[in-house]
Design a protein around this motif. Structure first.
Motif, PDB file in Angstrom:
ATOM      1  N   TYR A 199       0.814  -1.215   0.000  1.00  0.00           N
ATOM      2  CA  TYR A 199       0.000   0.000   0.000  1.00  0.00           C
ATOM      3  C   TYR A 199       0.847   1.265   0.000  1.00  0.00           C
ATOM      4  CZ  TYR A 199      -3.795  -3.224   1.037  1.00  0.00           C
ATOM      5  OH  TYR A 199      -4.701  -4.252   0.971  1.00  0.00           O
ATOM      6  N   GLU A 200       2.018   1.194   0.646  1.00  0.00           N
ATOM      7  CA  GLU A 200       2.841   2.399   0.729  1.00  0.00           C
ATOM      8  C   GLU A 200       3.485   2.758  -0.611  1.00  0.00           C
ATOM      9  OE1 GLU A 200       5.448  -1.097   2.232  1.00  0.00           O
ATOM     10  OE2 GLU A 200       3.369  -0.430   2.402  1.00  0.00           O
ATOM     11  N   ARG A 201       3.291   1.957  -1.633  1.00  0.00           N
ATOM     12  CA  ARG A 201       3.896   2.219  -2.927  1.00  0.00           C
ATOM     13  C   ARG A 201       2.971   2.995  -3.868  1.00  0.00           C
ATOM     14  NH1 ARG A 201       8.053  -2.842  -3.983  1.00  0.00           N
ATOM     15  NH2 ARG A 201       9.001  -2.712  -1.913  1.00  0.00           N
ATOM     16  N   GLY A 202       2.062   3.771  -3.273  1.00  0.00           N
ATOM     17  CA  GLY A 202       1.316   4.716  -4.086  1.00  0.00           C
ATOM     18  C   GLY A 202      -0.177   4.504  -4.190  1.00  0.00           C
ATOM     19  N   ILE A 203      -0.760   3.710  -3.285  1.00  0.00           N
ATOM     20  CA  ILE A 203      -2.207   3.515  -3.399  1.00  0.00           C
ATOM     21  C   ILE A 203      -2.958   4.818  -3.187  1.00  0.00           C
ATOM     22  CG2 ILE A 203      -2.679   2.909  -0.976  1.00  0.00           C
ATOM     23  CD1 ILE A 203      -4.610   0.740  -2.200  1.00  0.00           C
ATOM     24  N   ASP A 204      -2.371   5.751  -2.437  1.00  0.00           N
ATOM     25  CA  ASP A 204      -3.021   7.050  -2.239  1.00  0.00           C
ATOM     26  C   ASP A 204      -3.150   7.805  -3.559  1.00  0.00           C
ATOM     27  OD1 ASP A 204      -0.153   7.135  -2.078  1.00  0.00           O
ATOM     28  OD2 ASP A 204      -0.277   9.213  -1.414  1.00  0.00           O
ATOM     29  N   ILE A 205      -2.187   7.613  -4.454  1.00  0.00           N
ATOM     30  CA  ILE A 205      -2.256   8.259  -5.769  1.00  0.00           C
ATOM     31  C   ILE A 205      -3.451   7.729  -6.554  1.00  0.00           C
ATOM     32  CG2 ILE A 205      -1.087   8.472  -8.004  1.00  0.00           C
ATOM     33  CD1 ILE A 205       1.565   8.440  -6.397  1.00  0.00           C
ATOM     34  N   LEU A 206      -3.646   6.411  -6.515  1.00  0.00           N
ATOM     35  CA  LEU A 206      -4.764   5.812  -7.232  1.00  0.00           C
ATOM     36  C   LEU A 206      -6.104   6.238  -6.637  1.00  0.00           C
ATOM     37  CD1 LEU A 206      -5.940   3.892  -9.345  1.00  0.00           C
ATOM     38  CD2 LEU A 206      -5.567   2.010  -7.730  1.00  0.00           C
ATOM     39  N   ILE A 207      -6.225   6.178  -5.320  1.00  0.00           N
ATOM     40  CA  ILE A 207      -7.513   6.457  -4.683  1.00  0.00           C
ATOM     41  C   ILE A 207      -7.831   7.950  -4.655  1.00  0.00           C
ATOM     42  CG2 ILE A 207      -8.826   6.271  -2.534  1.00  0.00           C
ATOM     43  CD1 ILE A 207      -7.296   3.695  -1.934  1.00  0.00           C
ATOM     44  N   ASP A 208      -6.873   8.763  -4.246  1.00  0.00           N
ATOM     45  CA  ASP A 208      -7.143  10.184  -4.018  1.00  0.00           C
ATOM     46  C   ASP A 208      -7.103  11.026  -5.292  1.00  0.00           C
ATOM     47  OD1 ASP A 208      -7.263   9.507  -1.345  1.00  0.00           O
ATOM     48  OD2 ASP A 208      -5.220  10.175  -0.902  1.00  0.00           O
ATOM     49  N   LYS A 209      -6.228  10.652  -6.238  1.00  0.00           N
ATOM     50  CA  LYS A 209      -6.004  11.522  -7.396  1.00  0.00           C
ATOM     51  C   LYS A 209      -6.567  10.965  -8.705  1.00  0.00           C
ATOM     52  CE  LYS A 209      -1.863  13.728  -5.492  1.00  0.00           C
ATOM     53  NZ  LYS A 209      -0.470  14.162  -5.755  1.00  0.00           N
TER      54      LYS A 209
END
Length: 368
Positions: A199-209
């Motif tokens: 998850y620390e490899r960029g899931i925030d980019i997929l979900i948030d952006k």
């Protein structure tokens, strides 16, 4: 015919056997487990030492042994070849010097470095301070190391490039990672996506952006997540469009891949090889990923089909990535021939049999 004996020494904290493949297993553990089976086919007996608390016999020729029983086993067991995985421990080396009659040792790096010390939270400190990881100085300035340790295996060209200032090229071998080659059997796929990396490899980019842009074009788009080593960040647990599948066995992971049309990884974190992209390919999934880090090896001849590199702080680049994912969902059939070419490429170059034979050629060259 008398079988030669291969040992794997795995000091990583996660105890494992082949049973772990059925409930989730990391990449370096999978590498050992799968190669053990391939070396058995090549008429070896394999003994894997790791932090188990029991002895486990996977097959008549594959054993998993507690690492704290290493001295006991070395005192009566002959080894023809020994692999030291991920971490060079002076304590282990001292045991091998005193108790082992093997003459052929090989180091295997899966992380960016081959560690001498256990990592703490300050990873950048460990990456930049060479006292924390092995260098060729440690080999050349110890007579036992110099005469017994023959090769250091890396996963990709990028992996070696990150370490070439510390090791001469002739000491290193780029071996790659392997994958089970499956026959995909599902073309009835939805409009969602599977996140299959840490998850620390960029899931925030997929979900948030990226998600907010895709949902405008594909209203039923959802994000399914599966990770073997940690939990989905709490802030995403109550979102109805993020479905957390937890840790999946390889079989369940591949079945999940075959429900979807596209797979994405932002590569905002380095990958020494990136097995996940091969998993997507052999399950007939379109891929959306930049051409950098270990991808330059795993997708060596396919730069033109990858995303151009950019910054995920740039709205224009985020839209570009979202458009690529949208296209590969809406026009899945358009990429059928490309997926077939990629599948054959992976099958020919990254089957476990192929990786084992490359390594075996190295072992044979050091047998007297």
């Amino acid at each position: 015919m008398l079988k030669k004996i291969i040992g794997f020494i795995c000091e990583i904290d996660n105890p494992f056997t082949n049973e772990n493949l059925y409930n989730g297993c990391g990449g370096s553990e999978t590498w050992v487990i799968k190669l053990a089976y391939e070396f058995e086919k090549l008429n070896y007996h394999i003994i894997v030492f790791n932090k188990l608390d029991y002895h486990f016999l996977a097959t008549p020729n594959i054993e998993y042994v507690q690492i704290d029983k290493l001295v006991d086993r070395l005192n009566f067991q002959h080894f023809d070849h020994i692999f030291i995985m991920r971490q060079y421990s002076q304590d282990i080396i001292n045991i091998l010097k005193e108790h082992c009659n093997c003459k052929n040792y090989y180091l295997v790096a899966h992380d960016l470095r081959l560690w001498k010390n256990t990592q703490d939270n300050n990873l950048q400190y460990f990456l930049n301070d060479s006292s924390n990881f092995l260098t060729y100085y440690d080999i050349e300035n110890d007579e036992w190391n110099k005469s017994h340790i023959h090769k250091l295996f890396f996963m990709s060209d990028f992996h070696y490039e990150q370490n070439k200032e510390y090791f001469p090229q002739e000491f290193c071998n780029i071996i790659g990672n392997g994958i089970d080659i499956t026959e995909y059997n599902n073309d009835n796929r939805d409009n969602s996506i599977l996140w299959s990396s840490c998850y620390e490899r960029g899931i925030d980019i997929l979900i948030d952006k990226i998600y907010p842009l895709i949902i405008k074009e594909i209203p039923d788009f959802k994000i399914y997540t599966a990770c073997y080593n940690n939990n989905l960040p709490d802030k995403y647990n109550d979102l109805d469009y993020v479905i957390n599948l937890g840790s999946l066995s390889k079989e369940d992971l591949y079945n999940e891949f075959q429900k979807h049309k596209v797979w994405f990884l932002p590569l905002c974190h380095w990958e020494t090889f990136c097995i996940s992209v091969l998993e997507a390919i052999i399950n007939n999934v379109n891929i959306s990923i930049p051409f950098k880090f270990g991808i330059k090896t795993s997708l060596k001849y396919f730069e033109s089909i990858c995303l151009k590199d950019g910054e995920y702080t740039d709205d224009e680049y985020i839209q570009y990535v979202a458009n690529d994912i949208i296209d590969k969902i809406k026009n899945y059939n358009k990429y059928a021939q490309l997926r077939s070419i990629l599948y054959e490429y992976v099958k020919d170059n990254y089957s476990w049999n192929s990786i084992a034979n490359k390594i075996n050629n190295v072992l044979i060259s050091y047998e007297s």
